[in-house]
Enzyme design. Structure first.
Site, PDB file in Angstrom:
ATOM      1  CG  LEU A 142      -1.793   1.299   1.220  1.00  0.00           C
ATOM      2  CD1 LEU A 142      -2.767   0.897  -0.127  1.00  0.00           C
ATOM      3  CD2 LEU A 142      -2.918   0.866   2.600  1.00  0.00           C
ATOM      4  CB  SER A 172      -9.111  -1.717   9.687  1.00  0.00           C
ATOM      5  OG  SER A 172      -9.787  -2.681   9.255  1.00  0.00           O
ATOM      6  CE1 TYR A 210      -4.732  -4.691  10.862  1.00  0.00           C
ATOM      7  CE2 TYR A 210      -6.834  -4.924  10.307  1.00  0.00           C
ATOM      8  CZ  TYR A 210      -5.548  -4.138  10.198  1.00  0.00           C
ATOM      9  OH  TYR A 210      -5.603  -3.179   9.257  1.00  0.00           O
ATOM     10  CE  LYS A 238      -4.434  -1.183  11.509  1.00  0.00           C
ATOM     11  NZ  LYS A 238      -3.551   0.115  10.991  1.00  0.00           N
TER      12      LYS A 238
END
Length: 298
Positions: A15, A108, A141, A145
């Protein structure tokens, strides 16, 4: 471009490479990553090393913070939380101390809690899901975030630093298209990776996606906007990749009706994502240009 000198953390990653390509003709871009990055001034190092991050932030006007363990397959829960939370702390602290004006933080959609099968799946309370919707992460994860978003809010509230939070969905790189096509060919039987990919096709139960070129444009928009606000902004393609319409598929997955706060959205585009994309359009001027349903369905 509003800012002359922009640091991209994670510039050597997938990215990060798209972000650098989008920005490098509009400002002076430099990078920070464990991986090398070509064509820009670049510091090799980890976002977990506060001294390295501080050096990278010196003389910068803005930071696009991408570096992270990017998904639930990128390490143990402890490793994911360690890298993402400590790394984001280091970036925000160093940016504030260096007099950086704006930091764009990559979060996210997984913070909502209806994305990753490795955690408990908590359906949304209403559609489309907006920035006010409760965050209920259940995997490491997603939790990392959420903690990063809270940290970003804390720094923004201090008043020394502008912070913009973006929530990209599953980034569908060209390298992942074979897995996505394999899943589309056998929606009920797919158990990936099944087409030589490093990981299964993603996007959660609704098969959300966003093209990496669009994410790169979203970063640019977050830098160029005069008054972007904090967000968080969902960054998503204009459709899902699931075969069924969104509301029908969500009903089948949850066994219940979900409150539709904008029924017209799903009448006009039955495959519209779960997420509210209007805030990013209105505040950042961002709209995804790539509808990747065509990759699967023509």
């Amino acid at each position: 471009m509003r800012f002359q000198n922009v640091l991209v953390t994670g510039a050597g990653g997938l990215l990060g490479g798209y972000a650098v390509a989008e920005l490098k003709d509009r400002c002076r871009v430099s990078g920070l990553d464990l991986l090398p990055a070509e064509g820009i001034p670049h510091l090799r190092g980890s976002i977990e090393d506060a001294d390295t991050v501080a050096r990278a932030c010196e003389g910068q006007d803005a930071v696009v913070h991408i570096a992270a363990r990017p998904n639930v397959w990128s390490g143990s829960g402890r490793e994911i939380v360690q890298t993402n939370v400590v790394g984001t702390w280091n970036v925000l602290e160093a940016a504030e101390r260096a007099g950086v004006k704006r930091v764009v933080v990559t979060s996210s959609d997984s913070v909502i809690g209806f994305t990753v099968f490795e955690g408990a799946m908590i359906p949304p309370d209403y559609l489309p899901v907006d920035a006010a919707h409760p965050r209920r992460p259940t995997d490491p994860y997603a939790l990392s975030k959420k903690l990063c978003e809270d940290m970003a809010r804390s720094f923004a509230d201090r008043g020394k630093l502008e912070v913009v939070v973006l929530r990209p969905v599953y980034v569908l790189y060209p390298e992942f298209e074979a897995e996505v096509k394999a899943r589309a060919a056998d929606p009920t039987g797919y158990r990936g990776p099944a087409a030589g990919g490093r990981q299964p096709a993603g996007g959660g139960p609704m098969w959300h996606y966003v093209d990496p070129r669009d994410v790169a444009v979203a970063y640019r928009c977050a830098l160029e906007a005069a008054d972007p606000g904090f967000g968080p902004y969902f960054i998503c393609g204009p459709t899902t990749l699931a075969p069924e319409p969104t509301v029908e598929r969500l009903r089948a997955r949850t066994g219940r009706e979900t409150d539709l706060r904008d029924p017209a959205l799903y009448r006009v585009e039955p495959h519209a994502p779960l997420y509210d994309l209007s805030a990013a359009a209105e505040r950042l001027g961002f709209r995804a240009a790539h509808d990747l349903r065509r990759v699967l369905y023509g």
